[in-house]
Design a protein around this motif. Sequence first.
Motif, PDB file in Angstrom:
ATOM      1  N   GLU A  14       0.815  -1.206   0.000  1.00 54.97           N
ATOM      2  CA  GLU A  14       0.000   0.000   0.000  1.00 54.97           C
ATOM      3  C   GLU A  14       0.853   1.262   0.000  1.00 54.97           C
ATOM      4  O   GLU A  14       0.481   2.267  -0.596  1.00 54.97           O
ATOM      5  N   GLU A  15       2.013   1.211   0.638  1.00 49.94           N
ATOM      6  CA  GLU A  15       2.861   2.390   0.769  1.00 49.94           C
ATOM      7  C   GLU A  15       3.833   2.591  -0.388  1.00 49.94           C
ATOM      8  O   GLU A  15       4.368   3.673  -0.554  1.00 49.94           O
ATOM      9  N   THR A  16       4.095   1.560  -1.182  1.00 55.05           N
ATOM     10  CA  THR A  16       5.103   1.635  -2.233  1.00 55.05           C
ATOM     11  C   THR A  16       4.599   2.458  -3.410  1.00 55.05           C
ATOM     12  O   THR A  16       3.494   2.258  -3.896  1.00 55.05           O
ATOM     13  N   LYS A  17       5.429   3.383  -3.872  1.00 55.99           N
ATOM     14  CA  LYS A  17       5.078   4.209  -5.032  1.00 55.99           C
ATOM     15  C   LYS A  17       5.514   3.562  -6.341  1.00 55.99           C
ATOM     16  O   LYS A  17       4.978   3.863  -7.394  1.00 55.99           O
ATOM     17  N   ASP A  18       6.518   2.682  -6.287  1.00 59.66           N
ATOM     18  CA  ASP A  18       6.991   1.972  -7.470  1.00 59.66           C
ATOM     19  C   ASP A  18       6.066   0.781  -7.711  1.00 59.66           C
ATOM     20  O   ASP A  18       5.990  -0.140  -6.893  1.00 59.66           O
ATOM     21  N   LEU A  19       5.353   0.801  -8.832  1.00 56.91           N
ATOM     22  CA  LEU A  19       4.356  -0.236  -9.083  1.00 56.91           C
ATOM     23  C   LEU A  19       4.975  -1.613  -9.270  1.00 56.91           C
ATOM     24  O   LEU A  19       4.416  -2.613  -8.823  1.00 56.91           O
ATOM     25  N   LEU A  20       6.136  -1.693  -9.907  1.00 53.12           N
ATOM     26  CA  LEU A  20       6.801  -2.981 -10.067  1.00 53.12           C
ATOM     27  C   LEU A  20       7.237  -3.536  -8.715  1.00 53.12           C
ATOM     28  O   LEU A  20       7.097  -4.731  -8.445  1.00 53.12           O
ATOM     29  N   GLY A  21       7.719  -2.679  -7.852  1.00 57.67           N
ATOM     30  CA  GLY A  21       8.072  -3.096  -6.499  1.00 57.67           C
ATOM     31  C   GLY A  21       6.862  -3.603  -5.729  1.00 57.67           C
ATOM     32  O   GLY A  21       6.941  -4.591  -4.996  1.00 57.67           O
ATOM     33  N   ALA A  22       5.729  -2.934  -5.918  1.00 61.40           N
ATOM     34  CA  ALA A  22       4.499  -3.370  -5.261  1.00 61.40           C
ATOM     35  C   ALA A  22       4.069  -4.744  -5.759  1.00 61.40           C
ATOM     36  O   ALA A  22       3.605  -5.577  -4.984  1.00 61.40           O
ATOM     37  N   VAL A  23       4.240  -5.008  -7.046  1.00 63.22           N
ATOM     38  CA  VAL A  23       3.885  -6.314  -7.600  1.00 63.22           C
ATOM     39  C   VAL A  23       4.794  -7.397  -7.038  1.00 63.22           C
ATOM     40  O   VAL A  23       4.338  -8.500  -6.705  1.00 63.22           O
ATOM     41  N   ILE A  24       6.072  -7.109  -6.890  1.00 65.13           N
ATOM     42  CA  ILE A  24       7.010  -8.085  -6.334  1.00 65.13           C
ATOM     43  C   ILE A  24       6.667  -8.374  -4.870  1.00 65.13           C
ATOM     44  O   ILE A  24       6.673  -9.535  -4.436  1.00 65.13           O
ATOM     45  N   ILE A  25       6.333  -7.344  -4.119  1.00 65.76           N
ATOM     46  CA  ILE A  25       5.931  -7.555  -2.724  1.00 65.76           C
ATOM     47  C   ILE A  25       4.640  -8.356  -2.665  1.00 65.76           C
ATOM     48  O   ILE A  25       4.471  -9.243  -1.819  1.00 65.76           O
ATOM     49  N   PHE A  26       3.702  -8.068  -3.579  1.00 65.06           N
ATOM     50  CA  PHE A  26       2.442  -8.810  -3.617  1.00 65.06           C
ATOM     51  C   PHE A  26       2.676 -10.282  -3.958  1.00 65.06           C
ATOM     52  O   PHE A  26       2.020 -11.158  -3.405  1.00 65.06           O
ATOM     53  N   ALA A  27       3.617 -10.560  -4.858  1.00 64.98           N
ATOM     54  CA  ALA A  27       3.942 -11.953  -5.186  1.00 64.98           C
ATOM     55  C   ALA A  27       4.534 -12.660  -3.963  1.00 64.98           C
ATOM     56  O   ALA A  27       4.218 -13.830  -3.702  1.00 64.98           O
ATOM     57  N   THR A  28       5.373 -11.956  -3.220  1.00 66.32           N
ATOM     58  CA  THR A  28       5.925 -12.516  -1.986  1.00 66.32           C
ATOM     59  C   THR A  28       4.811 -12.798  -0.983  1.00 66.32           C
ATOM     60  O   THR A  28       4.799 -13.846  -0.328  1.00 66.32           O
ATOM     61  N   TYR A  29       3.869 -11.868  -0.886  1.00 69.99           N
ATOM     62  CA  TYR A  29       2.712 -12.059  -0.016  1.00 69.99           C
ATOM     63  C   TYR A  29       1.962 -13.333  -0.393  1.00 69.99           C
ATOM     64  O   TYR A  29       1.604 -14.138   0.469  1.00 69.99           O
ATOM     65  N   SER A  30       1.739 -13.538  -1.686  1.00 76.17           N
ATOM     66  CA  SER A  30       1.004 -14.717  -2.138  1.00 76.17           C
ATOM     67  C   SER A  30       1.760 -16.010  -1.847  1.00 76.17           C
ATOM     68  O   SER A  30       1.156 -17.022  -1.465  1.00 76.17           O
ATOM     69  N   LEU A  31       3.070 -15.987  -2.037  1.00 79.56           N
ATOM     70  CA  LEU A  31       3.862 -17.180  -1.753  1.00 79.56           C
ATOM     71  C   LEU A  31       3.863 -17.523  -0.259  1.00 79.56           C
ATOM     72  O   LEU A  31       3.744 -18.687   0.125  1.00 79.56           O
TER      73      LEU A  31
ATOM     74  N   MET B 233       1.545 -16.686   1.811  1.00 79.98           N
ATOM     75  CA  MET B 233       0.183 -17.147   2.109  1.00 79.98           C
ATOM     76  C   MET B 233       0.008 -18.609   1.703  1.00 79.98           C
ATOM     77  O   MET B 233      -0.651 -19.384   2.414  1.00 79.98           O
ATOM     78  N   ALA B 234       0.620 -19.002   0.588  1.00 85.42           N
ATOM     79  CA  ALA B 234       0.563 -20.408   0.171  1.00 85.42           C
ATOM     80  C   ALA B 234       1.261 -21.306   1.188  1.00 85.42           C
ATOM     81  O   ALA B 234       0.767 -22.395   1.511  1.00 85.42           O
ATOM     82  N   VAL B 235       2.392 -20.859   1.710  1.00 86.08           N
ATOM     83  CA  VAL B 235       3.095 -21.638   2.742  1.00 86.08           C
ATOM     84  C   VAL B 235       2.233 -21.740   4.002  1.00 86.08           C
ATOM     85  O   VAL B 235       2.143 -22.804   4.629  1.00 86.08           O
ATOM     86  N   LEU B 236       1.582 -20.648   4.354  1.00 79.25           N
ATOM     87  CA  LEU B 236       0.718 -20.667   5.528  1.00 79.25           C
ATOM     88  C   LEU B 236      -0.455 -21.630   5.336  1.00 79.25           C
ATOM     89  O   LEU B 236      -0.802 -22.384   6.255  1.00 79.25           O
ATOM     90  N   TRP B 237      -1.053 -21.660   4.156  1.00 83.73           N
ATOM     91  CA  TRP B 237      -2.118 -22.621   3.878  1.00 83.73           C
ATOM     92  C   TRP B 237      -1.597 -24.051   3.976  1.00 83.73           C
ATOM     93  O   TRP B 237      -2.296 -24.934   4.455  1.00 83.73           O
ATOM     94  N   LEU B 238      -0.373 -24.253   3.518  1.00 76.35           N
ATOM     95  CA  LEU B 238       0.217 -25.590   3.600  1.00 76.35           C
ATOM     96  C   LEU B 238       0.422 -26.014   5.052  1.00 76.35           C
ATOM     97  O   LEU B 238       0.156 -27.161   5.418  1.00 76.35           O
TER      98      LEU B 238
ATOM     99  N   ILE C 187      -2.227 -19.210  -8.829  1.00 72.55           N
ATOM    100  CA  ILE C 187      -2.996 -18.048  -9.281  1.00 72.55           C
ATOM    101  C   ILE C 187      -2.458 -16.769  -8.643  1.00 72.55           C
ATOM    102  O   ILE C 187      -2.195 -15.793  -9.333  1.00 72.55           O
ATOM    103  N   GLY C 188      -2.315 -16.777  -7.322  1.00 75.50           N
ATOM    104  CA  GLY C 188      -1.895 -15.567  -6.625  1.00 75.50           C
ATOM    105  C   GLY C 188      -0.491 -15.123  -6.968  1.00 75.50           C
ATOM    106  O   GLY C 188      -0.250 -13.962  -7.276  1.00 75.50           O
TER     107      GLY C 188
END
Length: 79
Positions: free
Chosen positions: A20-37, A39-44, A58-59
Amino acid sequence: MQLLNVILVIFLIVCAIAVEETKDLLGAVIIFATYSLVMAVLWLLLRAPDIAMTEAAIGAGVTTILFIGVISRTGRMEK
């Protein structure tokens, strides 16, 4: 095991705030991908492998590729 779950949830909260705080959109996407990964580990760890595989595919996979495709057609930095 309980401590690992708490650490992962705290990391998820930090990632959500960082996206939410990142102004660089590519950086935000990379952080979001990390979030999804993470989250996948947490589901596991919560013994839901079907949801974990879906979240990873998907995420972290498809959504990240789509976001990067959109960013490549637009500007990288937020105004």
